[in-house]
Design an enzyme around this catalytic site. Structure first.
Site, mmCIF file in Angstrom:
data_model
loop_
_atom_site.group_PDB
_atom_site.id
_atom_site.type_symbol
_atom_site.label_atom_id
_atom_site.label_comp_id
_atom_site.label_asym_id
_atom_site.label_seq_id
_atom_site.Cartn_x
_atom_site.Cartn_y
_atom_site.Cartn_z
ATOM 1 N N PHE A 141 8.235 -4.364 -0.791
ATOM 2 C CA PHE A 141 9.182 -3.975 -0.016
ATOM 3 C C PHE A 141 8.363 -3.251 1.146
ATOM 4 O O PHE A 141 7.666 -2.131 0.955
ATOM 5 C CB PHE A 141 10.115 -3.084 -0.540
ATOM 6 C CG PHE A 141 11.302 -2.504 0.422
ATOM 7 C CD1 PHE A 141 12.433 -3.129 0.560
ATOM 8 C CD2 PHE A 141 11.060 -1.495 1.079
ATOM 9 C CE1 PHE A 141 13.183 -2.783 1.714
ATOM 10 C CE2 PHE A 141 12.187 -1.043 2.078
ATOM 11 C CZ PHE A 141 13.201 -1.638 2.419
ATOM 12 N N ASP A 226 0.381 -0.349 1.735
ATOM 13 C CA ASP A 226 1.710 0.593 2.163
ATOM 14 C C ASP A 226 2.137 1.630 1.225
ATOM 15 O O ASP A 226 2.450 1.364 0.093
ATOM 16 C CB ASP A 226 2.771 -0.600 1.964
ATOM 17 C CG ASP A 226 4.106 0.149 2.458
ATOM 18 O OD1 ASP A 226 4.318 1.245 2.404
ATOM 19 O OD2 ASP A 226 5.386 -1.008 2.526
ATOM 20 N N LYS A 255 8.274 8.563 5.185
ATOM 21 C CA LYS A 255 8.866 9.133 4.261
ATOM 22 C C LYS A 255 8.491 10.901 4.111
ATOM 23 O O LYS A 255 8.957 11.612 4.870
ATOM 24 C CB LYS A 255 9.043 8.474 2.725
ATOM 25 C CG LYS A 255 9.846 7.411 2.773
ATOM 26 C CD LYS A 255 9.823 6.730 1.230
ATOM 27 C CE LYS A 255 10.930 5.572 1.084
ATOM 28 N NZ LYS A 255 12.194 5.734 1.431
#
Length: 406
Positions: A141, A226, A255
């Protein structure tokens, strides 16, 4: 002068918002540390961390101060000009990592978009137009833009949006032989999450990442990590690559980087960064002074021995109790992950029911997550107190007891 607020309720969401989310039945209105209160005054323990975002919990005094101080100075000037908080945060990040250069964005998806574009420009410059293939992992993802859902290995996020971006392939995670069979001179980059998050909290094997690094070097391909979910102390190191001893060419962060304020960053080396020139890529809000001031406070607090070492201690506390509950109630087969990014894997009898566990926890005033239908996910504040851990786990145990007694 305060602006009066019209009353709102959860039902308004279903009338006003584009229906891409299905939020809980209550509306949180205030948070402090790892506690949250809803409109009715009900208090909940927060083990979600805003999906691994609220790295220092809710309303951390240092972040409130940083935001408030910057709000009285300068909000936005665009990238026609630079600003002090962006430069200070960039210096903190480059001093603490492998990187020489930073590109600021507003989210993890934007950071990944920049990384993938940079990788293709690097491939174009070093190997010609055909050196554009990006290899990603099945069930990965990387965000919700058209490019990032195409790179991610989950068709449920990319289907139905017309022709997908070409030149992207997917191989099984943690399978070095599969990557070896796919990578070629036309590969410009391999992108991986050091721990696959959304697909179930699956850590990479060290030997796998070491082998990927070697394959990328052999084929003049960039290695992109990532670290949107794993970064900024989540695993007990500032970034997860530090645990593995494998250094990427590009790293993406978001985040936790803003502790709840929207910000993303792409980190890379001088050698790679020079393939982006003025005007090749851009953003209006990226490097916003408000976001960078908060990010500066976050990194200054998180990147300390006290916080990073505390992650391992808290992780052990969670893992021990979740393992015990799994054995006692027959719901969890094992706990996996790293630091405070943990997944309790459901037993065969409970497969597909992570959503039920999450709902039962909410009934017991506990906020938790799922990572796919078979894994219950925990991503709390890195500085959550022992008292809040114990109280939250007690509420989870009540939820499991009620589920297994039904």
């Amino acid at each position: 002068m305060s602006v009066p607020h019209a009353p709102v309720q959860r039902a308004d969401f279903d009338q006003l918002m584009v229906p891409v989310f299905a939020p809980a039945a209550f509306i949180p209105v205030r948070g402090e540390g790892s506690r949250v209160w809803d409109q009715s005054g009900r208090e909940l323990v927060d083990f979600t961390g805003g999906i691994a975002v609220n790295v220092l919990g809710h309303a951390h005094p240092a972040l409130v101060e940083a935001l408030s101080e910057q709000a009285g100075k300068l909000w936005h000037v665009s990238n026609v000009f630079t600003n002090e908080p962006a430069l200070r945060l960039a210096k903190l990040l480059t001093d603490a990592t492998f990187a020489d250069r930073v590109f600021f964005a507003n989210s993890g998806a934007e950071a990944n978009e920049a990384a993938f574009k940079l990788a293709r420009r690097y491939g174009h410059d070093t190997g010609g137009a055909q050196k554009c293939e990006i290899i990603s992992a099945v069930n990965s993802f990387h965000g919700r833009t058209l490019f990032t859902v195409s790179v991610a290995g989950q068709p449920k996020y990319s289907a139905g949006f017309g022709p997908q971006i070409e030149g992207i392939s997917h191989v099984p995670y943690n399978d070095l032989e599969a990557l070896k069979a796919q990578i070629s001179g036309n590969t410009c980059a391999v992108v991986l999450e050091p721990i696959q998050g959304e697909s179930g909290i699956l850590p990479a094997d060290r030997a796998y990442l070491e082998g990927v690094r070697q394959l990328c070097d052999e084929h003049n391909a960039l290695l992109i990590f990532d670290e949107v979910q794993t970064g900024v102390g989540r695993t007990g190191a500032l970034y997860a690559y530090m645990h593995y001893g494998v250094t990427p060419d590009i790293l993406t962060s978001a985040k936790s980087l803003g502790g709840g304020f929207p910000i993303g960053a792409m980190l890379t080396t001088d050698a790679v960064a020079r393939h982006f020139g003025v005007g090749v890529h851009g953003t209006t809000y990226g490097g916003n002074p408000l976001a960078c001031a908060v990010g500066e406070a976050v990194i200054s607090i998180v990147n300390t021995p006290e916080v990073l070492e505390g992650v391992a201690v808290r992780s052990a506390r969670f893992t021990r109790e979740l393992t015990r509950m799994g054995e006692q109630y027959g719901v969890f087969s094992h706990v996996r992950g790293m630091g405070l990014l943990l997944g309790a894997v459901l037993t065969d009898a409970w497969k597909g029911r992570a959503g039920e566990v999450m709902a039962a926890a909410q009934q017991q005033d506990l906020m938790i997550l799922q990572a796919g239908p078979d894994v219950v996910r925990f991503a709390p504040s890195l500085v959550i107190s022992d008292a809040d851990i114990d109280e939250g786990l007690a509420r989870l145990e009540r939820a499991l007891a009620s589920l297994t007694a039904a």
